[in-house]
Design a protein around this motif. Sequence first.
Motif, PDB file in Angstrom:
ATOM      1  N   CYS B  84       0.857  -1.185   0.000  1.00  0.00           N
ATOM      2  CA  CYS B  84       0.000   0.000   0.000  1.00  0.00           C
ATOM      3  C   CYS B  84       0.890   1.231   0.000  1.00  0.00           C
ATOM      4  O   CYS B  84       1.673   1.434   0.928  1.00  0.00           O
ATOM      5  N   THR B  85       0.764   2.057  -1.042  1.00  0.00           N
ATOM      6  CA  THR B  85       1.623   3.240  -1.129  1.00  0.00           C
ATOM      7  C   THR B  85       1.120   4.364  -0.234  1.00  0.00           C
ATOM      8  O   THR B  85       1.750   5.404  -0.133  1.00  0.00           O
ATOM      9  N   GLY B  86      -0.028   4.136   0.408  1.00  0.00           N
ATOM     10  CA  GLY B  86      -0.463   5.086   1.422  1.00  0.00           C
ATOM     11  C   GLY B  86       0.099   4.710   2.782  1.00  0.00           C
ATOM     12  O   GLY B  86       0.226   5.544   3.660  1.00  0.00           O
ATOM     13  N   TYR B  87       0.420   3.453   2.926  1.00  0.00           N
ATOM     14  CA  TYR B  87       0.920   2.965   4.214  1.00  0.00           C
ATOM     15  C   TYR B  87       2.440   2.953   4.254  1.00  0.00           C
ATOM     16  O   TYR B  87       3.046   3.333   5.261  1.00  0.00           O
ATOM     17  N   PHE B  88       3.064   2.505   3.145  1.00  0.00           N
ATOM     18  CA  PHE B  88       4.513   2.340   3.146  1.00  0.00           C
ATOM     19  C   PHE B  88       5.222   3.541   2.559  1.00  0.00           C
ATOM     20  O   PHE B  88       4.730   4.176   1.616  1.00  0.00           O
ATOM     21  N   ARG B  89       6.387   3.803   3.117  1.00  0.00           N
ATOM     22  CA  ARG B  89       7.281   4.808   2.551  1.00  0.00           C
ATOM     23  C   ARG B  89       7.720   4.341   1.175  1.00  0.00           C
ATOM     24  O   ARG B  89       7.695   3.148   0.886  1.00  0.00           O
ATOM     25  N   ASN B  96       6.252  -4.833   6.142  1.00  0.00           N
ATOM     26  CA  ASN B  96       5.619  -5.143   7.414  1.00  0.00           C
ATOM     27  C   ASN B  96       5.365  -3.858   8.178  1.00  0.00           C
ATOM     28  O   ASN B  96       5.688  -2.769   7.703  1.00  0.00           O
ATOM     29  N   SER B  97       4.781  -3.975   9.364  1.00  0.00           N
ATOM     30  CA  SER B  97       4.330  -2.774  10.074  1.00  0.00           C
ATOM     31  C   SER B  97       5.446  -2.115  10.881  1.00  0.00           C
ATOM     32  O   SER B  97       5.163  -1.352  11.799  1.00  0.00           O
ATOM     33  N   GLY B  98       6.690  -2.398  10.538  1.00  0.00           N
ATOM     34  CA  GLY B  98       7.813  -1.740  11.208  1.00  0.00           C
ATOM     35  C   GLY B  98       7.743  -0.231  11.007  1.00  0.00           C
ATOM     36  O   GLY B  98       7.386   0.240   9.928  1.00  0.00           O
ATOM     37  N   ALA B  99       8.096   0.516  12.056  1.00  0.00           N
ATOM     38  CA  ALA B  99       7.975   1.968  12.001  1.00  0.00           C
ATOM     39  C   ALA B  99       8.818   2.552  10.882  1.00  0.00           C
ATOM     40  O   ALA B  99       8.456   3.571  10.287  1.00  0.00           O
ATOM     41  N   GLU B 100       9.953   1.899  10.593  1.00  0.00           N
ATOM     42  CA  GLU B 100      10.843   2.434   9.565  1.00  0.00           C
ATOM     43  C   GLU B 100      10.236   2.313   8.163  1.00  0.00           C
ATOM     44  O   GLU B 100      10.703   2.976   7.238  1.00  0.00           O
ATOM     45  N   ASN B 101       9.213   1.496   8.035  1.00  0.00           N
ATOM     46  CA  ASN B 101       8.597   1.318   6.721  1.00  0.00           C
ATOM     47  C   ASN B 101       7.392   2.226   6.516  1.00  0.00           C
ATOM     48  O   ASN B 101       6.917   2.381   5.392  1.00  0.00           O
ATOM     49  N   GLN B 102       6.895   2.769   7.627  1.00  0.00           N
ATOM     50  CA  GLN B 102       5.615   3.470   7.520  1.00  0.00           C
ATOM     51  C   GLN B 102       5.763   4.904   7.021  1.00  0.00           C
ATOM     52  O   GLN B 102       6.737   5.577   7.310  1.00  0.00           O
ATOM     53  N   LEU B 103       4.751   5.327   6.282  1.00  0.00           N
ATOM     54  CA  LEU B 103       4.718   6.698   5.775  1.00  0.00           C
ATOM     55  C   LEU B 103       4.127   7.639   6.829  1.00  0.00           C
ATOM     56  O   LEU B 103       4.541   8.782   6.962  1.00  0.00           O
ATOM     57  N   THR B 106       2.696   9.579  12.509  1.00  0.00           N
ATOM     58  CA  THR B 106       2.230   9.265  13.860  1.00  0.00           C
ATOM     59  C   THR B 106       1.821   7.803  14.001  1.00  0.00           C
ATOM     60  O   THR B 106       1.345   7.398  15.053  1.00  0.00           O
ATOM     61  N   GLY B 107       2.035   7.020  12.962  1.00  0.00           N
ATOM     62  CA  GLY B 107       1.671   5.609  13.029  1.00  0.00           C
ATOM     63  C   GLY B 107       0.189   5.396  13.239  1.00  0.00           C
ATOM     64  O   GLY B 107      -0.225   4.508  13.985  1.00  0.00           O
ATOM     65  N   ALA B 108      -0.622   6.238  12.585  1.00  0.00           N
ATOM     66  CA  ALA B 108      -2.062   6.178  12.836  1.00  0.00           C
ATOM     67  C   ALA B 108      -2.769   5.136  11.979  1.00  0.00           C
ATOM     68  O   ALA B 108      -3.945   4.870  12.192  1.00  0.00           O
ATOM     69  N   ILE B 109      -2.078   4.575  11.007  1.00  0.00           N
ATOM     70  CA  ILE B 109      -2.728   3.582  10.138  1.00  0.00           C
ATOM     71  C   ILE B 109      -2.387   2.178  10.637  1.00  0.00           C
ATOM     72  O   ILE B 109      -1.228   1.882  10.916  1.00  0.00           O
ATOM     73  N   ARG B 126      -7.666   9.071  16.659  1.00  0.00           N
ATOM     74  CA  ARG B 126      -6.994   9.730  17.771  1.00  0.00           C
ATOM     75  C   ARG B 126      -5.589  10.193  17.365  1.00  0.00           C
ATOM     76  O   ARG B 126      -5.108  11.229  17.821  1.00  0.00           O
ATOM     77  N   LEU B 127      -4.936   9.403  16.527  1.00  0.00           N
ATOM     78  CA  LEU B 127      -3.544   9.690  16.194  1.00  0.00           C
ATOM     79  C   LEU B 127      -3.381  10.547  14.943  1.00  0.00           C
ATOM     80  O   LEU B 127      -2.356  11.187  14.762  1.00  0.00           O
ATOM     81  N   CYS B 128      -4.369  10.501  14.055  1.00  0.00           N
ATOM     82  CA  CYS B 128      -4.217  11.186  12.770  1.00  0.00           C
ATOM     83  C   CYS B 128      -4.132  12.692  12.972  1.00  0.00           C
ATOM     84  O   CYS B 128      -4.898  13.287  13.733  1.00  0.00           O
TER      85      CYS B 128
END
Lengths: 430, 190
Positions: B84-89, B96-103, B106-109, B126-128
């Motif tokens: 998912c290009t909305g989820y991953f950098r 995977n859901s590692g923080a380093e991979n997320q776009l 705030t890790g809201a997804i 809450r996080l968005c």
Amino acid sequence: MRIAWYSGMAVMLLATSTAPAVERFPPPDFSDHELPRTEMPAARAELYEYLDLAVLGIGLGMATHFAIGRRSRRGLFVVTVVCLGWLGFWRGGCICPIGAIQNVSLALFEPGYALPWSVAIVFGLPLVVTLFFGRTFCAAVCPLGAIQELVALRPVKVPLWLDQALGLLAYVYLGLGVIFAATGAAFIICRYDPFVALFRLGGSMNLLVLGASFLVAGVFVGRPYCRYLCPYGAILGLLSKVSKWHAKIPPEECIQCRLCEEACPYGAIREPTVAMQRQTRQQGRRRLAAVLIALPLFVAGGFWLGQALQGPMAKVHPAVRLAERVHAESVGLVSGTTDASEAFRTSGRSLTELDREASAVYAKSYWAGGWFGAWMGLVIGGKLLYLTVRRRRAEYQPDRASCVSCGRCFWYCPSEQARQGWVQLTPGRQ
Amino acid sequence: MDEKEKRLRRRAFLGDSLRVAGALGIGGAMAALAVRKGSDEKLVWQLEPSKCIACGNCATHCVLDESAVKCVHSFSMCGYCDLCTGYFRPQPIALNSGAENQLCPTGAIQRTFVEDPYYEYTIERRLCIGCGKCVKGCNAFGNGSLYLQVQHDRCQNCNECAIAAACPAQAYRRVPASDPYLLKVGPQQG
């Protein structure tokens, strides 16, 4: 590998179509998975709207009662605090009659904009009350006035000439606010509302600093925003001039002690006039005639000068700025793009369409600038007229346009103290 | 004396008529403006998702410290992609859901497995913060199912929305309060 494939496909898609929401990956048909529902909280209940209107109405009634009926500064103070709490801090400031000026002018000039009922009432109710009772709205109900009322602790006397000159700024601001709202460019009165950030306890740094500066200034110069900038105050001042039951300083007879003039933090009390001689009277008449003749010239001249503002006025509108930017980019006057020009190119709108919109705004700005200039001419002419007409006053009286009926002078008036039974005037006077 | 009193009374009457006429005029003008388009409806701000370019102004220009704009997800439009290009950098290290991979800053997804090869993405409100990074990613390469909306439990409904004034795409407009969202709906629900 997979990423490369996706990006390649995306580039292809972007090249062929820029329309958003293309279904690049058909949503799967899940056999046993229910799609979650997206939570969409409803807007603030309409009930609160009525509640706010009720608070405005009751506040106006109470303020009028305390300013004119009971003549109670203490009562006014309580209303001030309650209205500041409710209309200011609890409700967060919008919609207020000051900002509603712009909604009304937008509704007047823009057929597509519908004026909501609540806004119409918020705008109209204080006007009608002022027409009969003076600026009791400013006294205690308006949260912007209330917050300044509470900090006016060490007011200095602003010289009358400076006070009157600065007072003209409010009319300039009113003119600009109406013009920019009418052309649909911006609601500048809301954009530079100094206290809304304080009411919301947050917001842009600039606005917070602006609000704090006004409050600090307000300790020494009573109500700086109300007196020198508030566009709604300018309208209310005009209406207050013809009010029927404006607040009076001495309940019965003025003993010319001058204490009220000293007590007024807003420099709104005028001293009794001295009798004029025949000579000056004739002079005054001649001067009045001259100003009356000059007034239309001021208005016409203002219109003529105001047209020169066409360019700068048009540029306040985002469409004009965007069109200018897009053209500048296309001929290479500027390098790089902005978010706005980028958004325009991806939106699929044609340049001719944007040009048409921008030139329509530009054409409108000719009239906007002209009318603004004419308004300025009228304001200056009106001020000269006001200065030319001499009024006779036998006692100390509030200047109805600038008096906000705060009730501070009541306590200082010996006649009032005698009426309350706090002091006894000399037996001869009783 | 009688003459003077008469004059005074006439003057008072004229003044009263003037004031009543003024009050009626103000009331009438306000009523005329309000009735003209049958606008008893309250209006609130909303942004048109099709115009939005996810510039990030929504997160920074709102008068609230935490913006009233948040990302919402149209589940009926989503492709439930693994990548998912909305989820991953861009160029994630691993899917995977590692923080380093997320776009999302705030890790809201949240990414949950549904069935092979589909993953579902839900947003924790809450996080968005409404920065629109995921929206940009999803619009660029995906179906555009992630989009920003003004959340009306937070929106102060300013007379002039500060974000609307700063929106480069002029995507904001006033909508009726009874129907305050401009939703994106996919084929399954549409």
